[in-house]
Design an enzyme around this catalytic site. Structure first.
Site, mmCIF file in Angstrom:
data_model
loop_
_atom_site.group_PDB
_atom_site.id
_atom_site.type_symbol
_atom_site.label_atom_id
_atom_site.label_comp_id
_atom_site.label_asym_id
_atom_site.label_seq_id
_atom_site.Cartn_x
_atom_site.Cartn_y
_atom_site.Cartn_z
ATOM 1 N N GLU A 1 45.062 97.884 90.008
ATOM 2 C CA GLU A 1 44.312 98.918 90.715
ATOM 3 C C GLU A 1 45.278 100.005 91.194
ATOM 4 O OE1 GLU A 1 40.901 99.080 94.216
ATOM 5 O OE2 GLU A 1 42.558 97.669 94.426
ATOM 6 N N LYS B 1 34.123 100.224 90.755
ATOM 7 C CA LYS B 1 34.231 99.239 91.831
ATOM 8 C C LYS B 1 33.001 99.278 92.738
ATOM 9 C CE LYS B 1 37.504 97.782 95.435
ATOM 10 N NZ LYS B 1 38.800 98.139 96.085
ATOM 11 N N CYS C 1 39.623 94.123 92.883
ATOM 12 C CA CYS C 1 40.149 93.862 94.224
ATOM 13 C C CYS C 1 39.135 93.209 95.174
ATOM 14 C CB CYS C 1 40.713 95.158 94.800
ATOM 15 S SG CYS C 1 41.921 94.901 96.129
#
Length: 282
Positions: A57, A130, A170
């Site tokens: 990321e 995301k 994440c």
């Protein structure tokens, strides 16, 4: 640079298996410098026989200036970062899961934190934005991704030479319903920039849980170290097998983490413990 902890790999994968690679970086505010580091690491992964390579990321940029990512955002299908990634995949003949880059959002002052996937010909074949945006506050340590990032809303699964792959990023790691929505996949990829605080507490246990409950490989390329901005990321880029065993890990510093994905291992785990078939809800 900390060495990767892993069992020695043969020169080539066993019959039917596929070599995969996770890249770890410690990105700073200089985009050019960051992509040069990535280019060298991807080249090393390809030389080691990897067919699919994943970046962490925020690989192009980590800085204390939260508006910097807005200033370098790109339209999907057009931009220097996307050109670089497509060329990199084609040059080395690898499938490249390109960490995250900032793409244009609906809001003028925000970005989508987007994972793009390029095949070995440099064609973009998948995109994941995301979904879960990180928020954390403890003492002086504070993060609020929603200030500059616009959340996505769609699950992304794609077919690749190494099998069926599900994408996440994440903070998504903490939401198991996302991974259940992928249904049966062979590999979950989770680019990350976990903080040192949360990573030390939860990173490995959550990654191993996702591998165990979905009975698939998990590959988590991460940012790992002290960044020029002063931020410290946890690192510990790792690849985990469907039984929850950590096959390879690098604690901190730039590097390449390699392992072999074996479809026979997935089949064996699912046959001996058919938990996916025993699901009663969802």
């Amino acid at each position: 640079m900390s060495p990767a902890h892993s069992a020695p790999l043969p020169a080539t994968p066993a019959a039917g298996a596929f070599r995969i690679a996770a890249i770890q970086t410690v990105s700073g505010p200089d985009v050019t410098q960051n992509v040069e580091v990535v280019a060298g690491l991807v080249a090393g992964a390809a030389d080691a026989g990897a067919r699919l390579v994943a970046l962490p990321e925020y690989f192009p940029l980590i800085t204390a200036d939260e508006q910097a990512k807005v200033r370098i955002r790109e339209q999907e299908g057009n931009g220097l970062l996307q050109t670089f990634l497509a060329d990199l995949a084609q040059r080395h003949g690898v499938w490249l899961v390109a960490g995250t880059i900032p793409l244009v959002a609906e809001a003028d002052d925000k970005v989508r934190n987007s994972t793009l996937v390029f095949d070995d010909q440099g064609r973009r074949v998948a995109r994941y934005d995301k979904i879960h945006l990180f928020g954390f506050q403890r003492g002086e340590e504070r993060y609020d991704e929603s200030a500059t990032i616009e959340a996505g809303g769609e699950v992304c699964v794609f077919d690749s030479p190494v099998g069926r792959v599900g994408l996440s990023v994440c903070y998504d790691l903490r939401f198991p319903e996302l991974f259940r929505a992928m249904r049966e996949v062979d590999l979950i990829i989770l680019p990350a920039a976990f903080t040192y605080t949360t990573g030390r507490a939860h990173w490995e246990v959550l990654l191993r849980a996702r591998a165990i409950e979905n009975q698939c490989y998990v590959m988590a390329p991460a940012q790992g170290g002290r960044h020029p901005s002063g931020r410290v990321t946890w690192g510990h880029t790792m690849i985990i097998d469907p039984w929850g065993e950590v096959l390879a890990c690098q604690d901190e510093g730039p590097g390449v983490v390699l392992a072999d994905l074996d479809p026979a291992r997935i089949a064996s785990v699912r046959e001996s413990l058919p938990a996916l078939r025993h699901r009663c809800l969802g």
